[in-house]
Motif scaffolding. Structure first.
Motif, mmCIF file in Angstrom:
data_model
loop_
_atom_site.group_PDB
_atom_site.id
_atom_site.type_symbol
_atom_site.label_atom_id
_atom_site.label_comp_id
_atom_site.label_asym_id
_atom_site.label_seq_id
_atom_site.Cartn_x
_atom_site.Cartn_y
_atom_site.Cartn_z
ATOM 1 N N ALA A 1 0.831 -1.207 0.000
ATOM 2 C CA ALA A 1 0.000 0.000 0.000
ATOM 3 C C ALA A 1 0.859 1.249 0.000
ATOM 4 O O ALA A 1 0.564 2.226 -0.694
ATOM 5 C CB ALA A 1 -0.929 -0.010 1.225
ATOM 6 N N ALA A 2 1.939 1.233 0.776
ATOM 7 C CA ALA A 2 2.824 2.394 0.834
ATOM 8 C C ALA A 2 3.540 2.600 -0.496
ATOM 9 O O ALA A 2 3.753 3.737 -0.933
ATOM 10 C CB ALA A 2 3.835 2.221 1.961
ATOM 11 N N LYS B 1 -7.376 5.657 4.848
ATOM 12 C CA LYS B 1 -8.189 6.872 4.755
ATOM 13 C C LYS B 1 -9.438 6.546 3.952
ATOM 14 O O LYS B 1 -9.528 5.492 3.298
ATOM 15 C CB LYS B 1 -7.419 8.007 4.093
ATOM 16 C CG LYS B 1 -7.095 7.786 2.618
ATOM 17 C CD LYS B 1 -6.384 8.990 2.024
ATOM 18 C CE LYS B 1 -6.086 8.778 0.534
ATOM 19 N NZ LYS B 1 -5.400 9.952 -0.055
ATOM 20 N N TYR B 2 -10.411 7.452 4.013
ATOM 21 C CA TYR B 2 -11.632 7.279 3.238
ATOM 22 C C TYR B 2 -11.558 8.138 1.975
ATOM 23 O O TYR B 2 -11.158 9.309 2.033
ATOM 24 C CB TYR B 2 -12.848 7.679 4.068
ATOM 25 C CG TYR B 2 -13.312 6.600 5.018
ATOM 26 C CD1 TYR B 2 -14.363 5.755 4.677
ATOM 27 C CD2 TYR B 2 -12.686 6.420 6.248
ATOM 28 C CE1 TYR B 2 -14.790 4.765 5.545
ATOM 29 C CE2 TYR B 2 -13.103 5.426 7.122
ATOM 30 C CZ TYR B 2 -14.157 4.605 6.768
ATOM 31 O OH TYR B 2 -14.574 3.619 7.625
ATOM 32 N N ASP C 1 -12.419 -0.892 -4.822
ATOM 33 C CA ASP C 1 -11.360 -0.811 -3.813
ATOM 34 C C ASP C 1 -11.971 -0.675 -2.428
ATOM 35 O O ASP C 1 -12.755 0.240 -2.171
ATOM 36 C CB ASP C 1 -10.448 0.398 -4.079
ATOM 37 C CG ASP C 1 -9.582 0.202 -5.310
ATOM 38 O OD1 ASP C 1 -9.378 -0.958 -5.704
ATOM 39 O OD2 ASP C 1 -9.126 1.206 -5.881
ATOM 40 N N LEU C 2 -11.617 -1.575 -1.542
ATOM 41 C CA LEU C 2 -12.100 -1.534 -0.164
ATOM 42 C C LEU C 2 -11.149 -2.337 0.695
ATOM 43 O O LEU C 2 -10.905 -3.515 0.426
ATOM 44 C CB LEU C 2 -13.520 -2.101 -0.054
ATOM 45 C CG LEU C 2 -14.102 -2.191 1.359
ATOM 46 C CD1 LEU C 2 -14.255 -0.791 1.949
ATOM 47 C CD2 LEU C 2 -15.438 -2.918 1.351
ATOM 48 N N ASP C 3 -10.590 -1.698 1.711
ATOM 49 C CA ASP C 3 -9.630 -2.375 2.588
ATOM 50 C C ASP C 3 -10.208 -2.531 3.979
ATOM 51 O O ASP C 3 -10.812 -1.598 4.528
ATOM 52 C CB ASP C 3 -8.319 -1.584 2.658
ATOM 53 C CG ASP C 3 -7.519 -1.695 1.368
ATOM 54 O OD1 ASP C 3 -7.056 -2.798 1.065
ATOM 55 O OD2 ASP C 3 -7.374 -0.680 0.672
ATOM 56 N N ALA C 4 -9.998 -3.679 4.560
ATOM 57 C CA ALA C 4 -10.444 -3.942 5.922
ATOM 58 C C ALA C 4 -9.486 -3.292 6.926
ATOM 59 O O ALA C 4 -8.339 -2.960 6.594
ATOM 60 C CB ALA C 4 -10.499 -5.445 6.172
ATOM 61 N N VAL D 1 -9.438 2.924 2.182
ATOM 62 C CA VAL D 1 -8.336 2.357 1.405
ATOM 63 C C VAL D 1 -7.041 2.506 2.189
ATOM 64 O O VAL D 1 -6.849 3.486 2.909
ATOM 65 C CB VAL D 1 -8.199 3.038 0.023
ATOM 66 C CG1 VAL D 1 -9.436 2.786 -0.823
ATOM 67 C CG2 VAL D 1 -7.945 4.529 0.171
ATOM 68 N N ALA D 2 -6.177 1.540 2.072
ATOM 69 C CA ALA D 2 -4.892 1.576 2.758
ATOM 70 C C ALA D 2 -3.956 2.554 2.066
ATOM 71 O O ALA D 2 -3.924 2.636 0.838
ATOM 72 C CB ALA D 2 -4.266 0.188 2.780
#
Length: 393
Positions: free
Chosen positions: A250-251, A358-359, A287-290, A371-372
């Motif tokens: 992600a980074a 963040k959203y 896109d959706l991160d837990a 999302v990460a």
């Protein structure tokens, strides 16, 4: 000390427990049967229990309800109301909702400043909260401006303690943003203040100076700096040097997006057709991160090195815990004398790390998604437990 930790420490044994009695205490407040202080204690305790088990959204819901019940009571009970906002801000930051985080911090500060004397300890603690918020959201320029404004206002009103706190925050920020010359100059200015002669402030300023020096020190020079700052047996070691975390997927993606945006912006400045406002790699509606988190425990040896870092518990499917363990292995803390009963083990520390997110509203969508973005929010669980225990004695 955190305001919401102080409230937890003041709570009776019927509130600071997990399980059925904690739920019952909170439900009594939901029904309107609690004072603002008791509501803050019960709600924060329940939210804290849910946070520790990774139920961030449940924790936010508990605190949002407490805010709704008590926000109109800020004038009569500013500290409990501010404590609820502070706890909500902490959870929102880890959950990734920066808008909720910013609003909660602003509300916390306003409640305290509008309803308490300027020399109240809670107001002093909130002096730098806005600057801290801008640091957490990655806006260093706004953070420095907020710290400077806080320091100037405190000096103008004769509040030396608040001014010193804001000044030390400015030193830390200048160091973190690779401006060591400016940081040392500011630190020299703080050292000349009368308050700097008091033991607690003298130690804090000394730690800041050591952290600036340790940033560029290695080998024997670093060892010497670490040994020069001894710690009392009951005090937590001070972090003096730590490498950045390695970039996870992600980074890396976030960094690539930043480079592409910078390139498009430069191209637009030279008259290119490239539209600097276009995201080179837009987020998609899929896109959706837990929420991903882990509690990591490790020893800080008497010589300031770390050992035996391990993941104590975590959410499922974390691909990044090895990065955290490698970073912790390279940290250096202040040295301290080994206690007679610890067999040279030193100080055991537990940290909660949450993958930073963040959203965003993706392209062709109206729904905000988490999302990460890389990196981690960190909460020292050991320090919080120690503070609450000391406050309850």
């Amino acid at each position: 000390m955190s305001l919401f930790l102080l409230l937890l420490a003041q709570a009776s044994g019927e509130i600071v427990v997990t399980g059925k009695r904690l739920e019952e205490a909170h439900q009594q407040c939901v029904r309107g049967g609690c004072t603002p202080l008791r509501d803050a204690q019960a709600s924060i305790a329940l939210a804290e229990a849910r946070f520790r088990t990774g139920k961030y959204l449940d924790a936010k819901s508990v605190l949002a309800g407490a805010i709704s019940r008590n926000k109109g009571k800020a004038e009569s009970d500013p500290k409990p109301v501010a404590a609820i906002y502070e706890a909500y801000a902490t959870v929102a930051l880890h959950e990734g909702n920066q808008d909720d985080y910013r609003r909660a911090v602003a509300s916390q500060v306003h409640v305290l400043k509008d309803n308490l004397p300027p020399d109240d300890p809670a107001v002093l603690a909130a002096t730098t909260a806005l600057g801290d918020m801008w640091v957490k959201t990655g806006t260093a320029m706004r953070a420095e401006a907020a710290y400077r404004a806080s320091e100037d206002a405190a000096l103008k009103s004769g509040n030396d303690r608040a001014a010193m706190l804001a000044g030390m925050k400015r030193v830390w920020l200048l160091t973190a943003t690779d401006r060591p010359k400016d940081a040392r100059a500011k630190l020299d200015e703080l050292d000349r203040r009368t308050l700097a002669q008091q033991p607690g402030y003298a130690t804090a300023l000394r730690v800041l100076r050591l952290r600036i020096a340790a940033k560029d020190a290695e080998g024997e020079n670093l060892d010497r700096l670490i040994r020069s700052l001894g710690q009392g047996q009951d005090e937590a070691p001070v972090l003096l040097k730590a490498p950045p975390y390695e970039l996870d997927a992600a980074a890396q993606l976030q960094e690539a997006r930043g480079r592409a945006r910078s390139y498009l912006g430069s191209s637009a400045a030279f008259g290119s057709r490239a539209d600097a406002d276009v995201d080179p790699d837009p987020y998609r509606s899929s896109d959706l991160d837990a929420i991903q988190w882990a509690d990591v425990g490790f020893w800080i040896r008497p010589d300031g090195t770390t050992a035996d870092a391990e993941v104590l518990r975590q959410s499922s499917g974390n691909p990044w815990t090895d990065l955290v363990l490698r970073q912790i292995a390279q940290r250096r803390y202040s040295a301290r004398a080994a206690g007679s009963g610890d067999d040279g083990q030193g100080y055991y520390k537990v940290e909660r790390l949450t993958r930073r997110s963040k959203y965003v509203v993706p392209t062709n969508s109206l729904i905000s998604r988490r999302v990460a973005v890389g990196g981690f929010e960190t909460l020292d669980l050991t320090e919080e437990a120690d503070q609450a225990e000391r406050a309850s004695r």
